[in-house]
Design a protein around this motif. Sequence first.
Motif, PDB file in Angstrom:
ATOM      1  N   GLU B 189       1.018  -1.061  -0.018  1.00 58.72           N
ATOM      2  CA  GLU B 189      -0.251   0.335   0.227  1.00 58.72           C
ATOM      3  C   GLU B 189       0.803   0.995  -0.245  1.00 58.72           C
ATOM      4  O   GLU B 189       1.327   1.291   0.974  1.00 58.72           O
ATOM      5  CB  GLU B 189      -1.205  -0.005   1.420  1.00 58.72           C
ATOM      6  CG  GLU B 189      -2.183   0.653   1.255  1.00 58.72           C
ATOM      7  CD  GLU B 189      -2.720   0.540  -0.347  1.00 58.72           C
ATOM      8  OE1 GLU B 189      -3.016   1.765  -0.337  1.00 58.72           O
ATOM      9  OE2 GLU B 189      -3.874  -0.532   0.174  1.00 58.72           O
ATOM     10  N   PRO B 190       1.456   2.218  -1.564  1.00 58.01           N
ATOM     11  CA  PRO B 190       1.956   3.366  -1.451  1.00 58.01           C
ATOM     12  C   PRO B 190       1.851   4.326  -0.566  1.00 58.01           C
ATOM     13  O   PRO B 190       0.736   4.481   0.365  1.00 58.01           O
ATOM     14  CB  PRO B 190       2.092   3.435  -2.627  1.00 58.01           C
ATOM     15  CG  PRO B 190       1.335   2.604  -3.426  1.00 58.01           C
ATOM     16  CD  PRO B 190       0.302   1.840  -2.551  1.00 58.01           C
ATOM     17  N   ARG B 191       2.875   4.902   0.695  1.00 60.46           N
ATOM     18  CA  ARG B 191       2.515   6.031   0.974  1.00 60.46           C
ATOM     19  C   ARG B 191       2.440   7.007   0.182  1.00 60.46           C
ATOM     20  O   ARG B 191       2.414   6.810  -0.472  1.00 60.46           O
ATOM     21  CB  ARG B 191       3.610   5.885   2.470  1.00 60.46           C
ATOM     22  CG  ARG B 191       4.705   5.903   1.648  1.00 60.46           C
ATOM     23  CD  ARG B 191       6.327   5.442   2.422  1.00 60.46           C
ATOM     24  NE  ARG B 191       6.695   4.391   2.410  1.00 60.46           N
ATOM     25  CZ  ARG B 191       7.393   3.965   3.328  1.00 60.46           C
ATOM     26  NH1 ARG B 191       8.455   4.745   4.494  1.00 60.46           N
ATOM     27  NH2 ARG B 191       8.122   3.079   3.109  1.00 60.46           N
ATOM     28  N   ILE B 192       2.469   8.562   0.742  1.00 57.91           N
ATOM     29  CA  ILE B 192       2.069   9.937   0.875  1.00 57.91           C
ATOM     30  C   ILE B 192       3.414  10.111   1.276  1.00 57.91           C
ATOM     31  O   ILE B 192       4.351  10.404   1.630  1.00 57.91           O
ATOM     32  CB  ILE B 192       0.743  10.106   1.154  1.00 57.91           C
ATOM     33  CG1 ILE B 192       0.792  10.153   2.958  1.00 57.91           C
ATOM     34  CG2 ILE B 192      -1.189   9.696   0.518  1.00 57.91           C
ATOM     35  CD1 ILE B 192       0.175  11.014   3.116  1.00 57.91           C
ATOM     36  N   PRO B 193       4.034  11.092   0.080  1.00 60.44           N
ATOM     37  CA  PRO B 193       4.639  12.021  -0.067  1.00 60.44           C
ATOM     38  C   PRO B 193       5.101  12.538   1.263  1.00 60.44           C
ATOM     39  O   PRO B 193       4.436  12.795   1.492  1.00 60.44           O
ATOM     40  CB  PRO B 193       5.232  12.195  -1.156  1.00 60.44           C
ATOM     41  CG  PRO B 193       3.390  12.098  -1.723  1.00 60.44           C
ATOM     42  CD  PRO B 193       2.843  11.581  -1.089  1.00 60.44           C
ATOM     43  N   SER B 194       6.188  12.237   2.161  1.00 66.38           N
ATOM     44  CA  SER B 194       6.273  13.175   3.128  1.00 66.38           C
ATOM     45  C   SER B 194       7.219  14.319   2.743  1.00 66.38           C
ATOM     46  O   SER B 194       7.836  14.885   2.096  1.00 66.38           O
ATOM     47  CB  SER B 194       7.789  12.105   4.077  1.00 66.38           C
ATOM     48  OG  SER B 194       9.091  12.655   3.796  1.00 66.38           O
ATOM     49  N   LEU B 195       6.711  15.237   3.371  1.00 66.67           N
ATOM     50  CA  LEU B 195       7.327  16.618   4.075  1.00 66.67           C
ATOM     51  C   LEU B 195       8.563  17.151   3.279  1.00 66.67           C
ATOM     52  O   LEU B 195       9.341  17.575   2.185  1.00 66.67           O
ATOM     53  CB  LEU B 195       6.973  17.572   5.224  1.00 66.67           C
ATOM     54  CG  LEU B 195       7.017  19.070   5.117  1.00 66.67           C
ATOM     55  CD1 LEU B 195       5.608  19.846   3.564  1.00 66.67           C
ATOM     56  CD2 LEU B 195       6.292  20.067   5.762  1.00 66.67           C
TER      57      LEU B 195
END
Lengths: 326, 267
Positions: B189-195
């Motif tokens: 489940e791909p993670r969302i890009p971090s800041l």
Amino acid sequence: MSQPILVVALNLRGRASPQTWELLSVGRRLADASKSPLVAVLAGGGPEAARELVERGADRVLWTDDDRLQELNEELHAQAVLQAAAKENPAAVLLPSNVAGRSLACRLAVKLGAGLAMDVSEIEAAGQVKRGAYSGNLVADVEFQAPVRVLTVTAMLFAPAARQAGRSGEVQELKFAPGPTRTEFKSFQAEEAGEIDLGSAERIVSGGRGVGGKDKFSAIRELAHALGAAVGASRAAVDSGWIPYRHQVGLTGRTVRPKLYVACGISGQIQHLAGMSGANAIVAINTDPECPMMQQATVAVAGDMFELIPLIVAEVKKRKGAAVAA
Amino acid sequence: MGLNIVVCVKNVPSTLTVDVGPDGQPKTAGLVCAMNAFDEYAVEEAVRIKERVPGSTVTALTLGPEADQAVLRDALSRGCDAAAHVCGPEFAGSDVFATSKALAAAIRKLSAQKPVHLALFGKNSNDGNSGAVGGMVAAWLDWPGVLSVKKVESVDESSAVLWRMMEDGVDVVKVSLPAAVGTVKEINEPRIPSLKGKMAAKKAVIPKWTASDLGLKPEEVGLAGSKTKVARCTHPPARGAGTRVEGASSAEKAAKLVDILVERKLI
């Protein structure tokens, strides 16, 4: 005599694939059009299985029943086909559009310096093929700039070649001399027994968001069972955890081409349509009569699936009973 | 130690609804593009392997015009450490044969700096739909290529145990590295890009490689190096208007539906 057409017959785990018969019927037509022989390379089968390929249209079969070809080893399978190709110098190599066929096609195209087209839906004798692009929203006419074409052929589009008992052709053993492989097979875990594979199913019953829960999927299974159909699902149903991913039809799941696709509680987003719009007939059952699936459907039934499905099942059983009685 | 991982990504139109221009080619100019959805799973898996095997690095690689640099920055924001962009007018019109040849050459170039163990790919692109580039890169590099991988059971610098999703079940295979691996959506489940990732992505310096940088002649890539060409695209024929089953009761509708199915020999 022009260069032959080569069909790749993969008998994984000793079993002939029904898709091989479809490849033989396409291959026969191409071979007749170019007045060239139809040759099959049989990986994982012996002379008896080779004879059947002759009876289904091959003029010559090169077989090898090497144990290492019982399971997909894309390196070794490619070596076997390349050995046959070196001997036959084919104009086209036809493979099934499944994991095995597609894996092999990649290696063959590079090694043969061939043009590759995956998932073709039409093959013209002159060389052009048609295949989907943008997930079936466009159809691309592909031309080749190479003497050899490697094609994986979409399942369920071409009639399987019929068996003509006593049809004559050559059967030769391919003296398979494999090189090294860096892939070691460990094990195979089959899907649940009795499950019909979506890719080769003639009928599919799918459930979507409208099913509403894991337990409620039993209604979809019940209808599928009554119709002799495989069970499919939309992404919404899979993402909700109601049914495993392998049942998913659509852009991020499987592309299917059954004769009959029954969509229950599936609104018909473009991503789902991309996976099933090639079905011959679509039946939609939905509470929303205006949703895209109902508009695409060959037959649309507005209503509550949980009310309709038991009635449809009963109706089908009644007629089956009547047919048996008659 | 650790693994040197490459993940190949593609910038594609975010929509599937594409018109055909007068030249018979898809009209993609001006469409909003993003990372091909399947490639997000390959990027995520590359980053997860990096996290499993200490000392590993992930390099994102793409082939495409100038604007496709955006897809590499996206990959960096998702946890890749470096990126390389195969870019130049000579690559225009590349089919899967020419594309895979150029990407293989780029992986060789990366390997010359530090040997690459693993090249990861998404299942297929949403525009071309072939799903061939990963397997073909494997063939160019003479590596094993395992497609349709739903799980990386174990991996170290010398080998990987992979679960391959077949139509009728799951194969478990062990490949020695280097190898190319094509993933399926089920793998993670791909993670969302971090800041933090986004900040790093903004600052990253991304090398651009032309055909000559990769040791390839211009005629080996692009349309000239391709073995296939899309002559024209058309819209598939629209489905004819369907039948609406009407009825006073559900029982009547069910009976009418089954009548139609039997009449049309669908069951």
